[in-house]
Design an enzyme around this catalytic site. Structure first.
Site, PDB file in Angstrom:
ATOM      1  N   GLN A  66      18.247  90.204  34.883  1.00 11.14           N
ATOM      2  CA  GLN A  66      19.041  89.725  33.755  1.00 11.14           C
ATOM      3  C   GLN A  66      18.172  89.253  32.592  1.00 11.14           C
ATOM      4  O   GLN A  66      18.675  89.013  31.498  1.00 11.14           O
ATOM      5  CB  GLN A  66      19.972  88.596  34.215  1.00 11.14           C
ATOM      6  CG  GLN A  66      21.057  89.065  35.170  1.00 11.14           C
ATOM      7  CD  GLN A  66      21.954  87.931  35.631  1.00 11.14           C
ATOM      8  OE1 GLN A  66      21.607  87.177  36.533  1.00 11.14           O
ATOM      9  NE2 GLN A  66      23.110  87.805  35.009  1.00 11.14           N
ATOM     10  N   HIS A  75      16.919  87.708  21.680  1.00 18.18           N
ATOM     11  CA  HIS A  75      18.067  87.016  21.075  1.00 18.18           C
ATOM     12  C   HIS A  75      17.882  85.498  21.146  1.00 18.18           C
ATOM     13  O   HIS A  75      18.062  84.794  20.144  1.00 18.18           O
ATOM     14  CB  HIS A  75      19.345  87.436  21.797  1.00 18.18           C
ATOM     15  CG  HIS A  75      20.575  86.768  21.292  1.00 18.18           C
ATOM     16  ND1 HIS A  75      21.056  86.952  20.013  1.00 18.18           N
ATOM     17  CD2 HIS A  75      21.436  85.900  21.880  1.00 18.18           C
ATOM     18  CE1 HIS A  75      22.156  86.234  19.832  1.00 18.18           C
ATOM     19  NE2 HIS A  75      22.406  85.593  20.953  1.00 18.18           N
TER      20      HIS A  75
END
Length: 263
Positions: free
Chosen positions: A135, A143
């Site tokens: 993940q 981001h």
């Protein structure tokens, strides 16, 4: 460019003289981001190398619930500022002057949004402690790092608020939906795979960046005299485009490609 030149850049007087803890220091934010990257990409993984994944389910539930509530408040305050009080001309959302009666309110909301971006970094900490490294993608790290360092740099050189408040309002709404999904998935792991609205979170994120890109493009094309800095307009376009490409690739790899393979 040597280190002294970089320091000289940050020694320039800030656009907003009001000092806000952490937020008003781009150097501190840079150190936070560097520390985040080192931990996520190296130290955290080394620490977990010979350890079993930690059970952080309760901590995640509390964290996700706090994020839901905080983003609801941020969205409500930002929406009220933009569409109820209408402190900006939506065709040209320039920063409010320092003497404007709403400047303190604007500054406080933006600061609360920045603190929320700091809290977002805990997402990755949970991934590391759970050894859920798949993940921790380039998109995820890019981001999170950008959303901490970017606002601090914009504040220092240009001031707070203005057109970028649109991003804050949209992003807060997306995060309400996203953290609601995370909360339900953590609370009821047995139904995680049946939560049909997971893929719509990515669609919502893509829509967010399409809107932001259109906002900057429309202002540049149809209101070139707008006093909001052109550099920030182009930066909004560039970041939105990069996010659309990366989120689009994520959506394709996660939802479209597996479906085409099964067919």
């Amino acid at each position: 460019m040597n280190s002294s030149t970089i320091l000289d850049i940050f020694r320039t007087p800030p656009a907003d003289p009001v000092k806000l803890p952490i937020y008003s220091s781009p150097l501190v934010c840079l150190l936070i981001v560097l520390g985040y990257l080192v931990f996520v990409l190296k130290l955290g993984r080394d620490f977990m190398a010979n350890r079993k994944p930690y059970n952080v389910r309760r901590a995640m539930l509390v964290y996700n619930l706090c994020q839901i509530l905080m983003n609801i408040v941020l969205f409500g305050l930002g929406f009220h500022l933009l569409f109820v009080r209408r402190i900006y001309n939506l065709r040209c959302m320039t920063m409010l002057p320092l003497e404007h009666p709403d400047k303190f309110r604007e500054r406080l909301i933006v600061y609360a949004y920045f603190i929320n971006k700091l809290l977002d970094l805990l997402d990755t900490l949970f991934f590391v402690l759970r050894k859920s490294y798949k993940q921790i993608t380039v998109l995820h790290v890019y981001h999170h790092a950008l959303m901490v360092l970017g606002p601090a740099l914009v504040l220092h050189f240009f001031g707070t608020g203005g057109q970028y408040c649109t991003m804050g309002v949209l992003n807060s709404f997306v995060h309400i939906v996203m953290y609601s999904y995370y909360f339900v998935a953590a609370q009821y792991p047995q139904i995680k795979g049946k939560l049909w609205w997971k893929q719509y979170i990515t669609k919502l994120q893509l829509l967010q960046f399409v809107i932001l890109a259109l906002q900057a493009a429309l202002v540049l094309c149809f209101n070139p005299g707008c006093a909001f800095p052109r550099f920030l307009q182009y930066l909004q376009l560039a970041v939105s485009a990069s996010m659309m490409i990366m989120f689009g690739n994520f959506y394709y790899q996660s939802y479209i490609k597996p479906k085409s393979k099964s067919q």
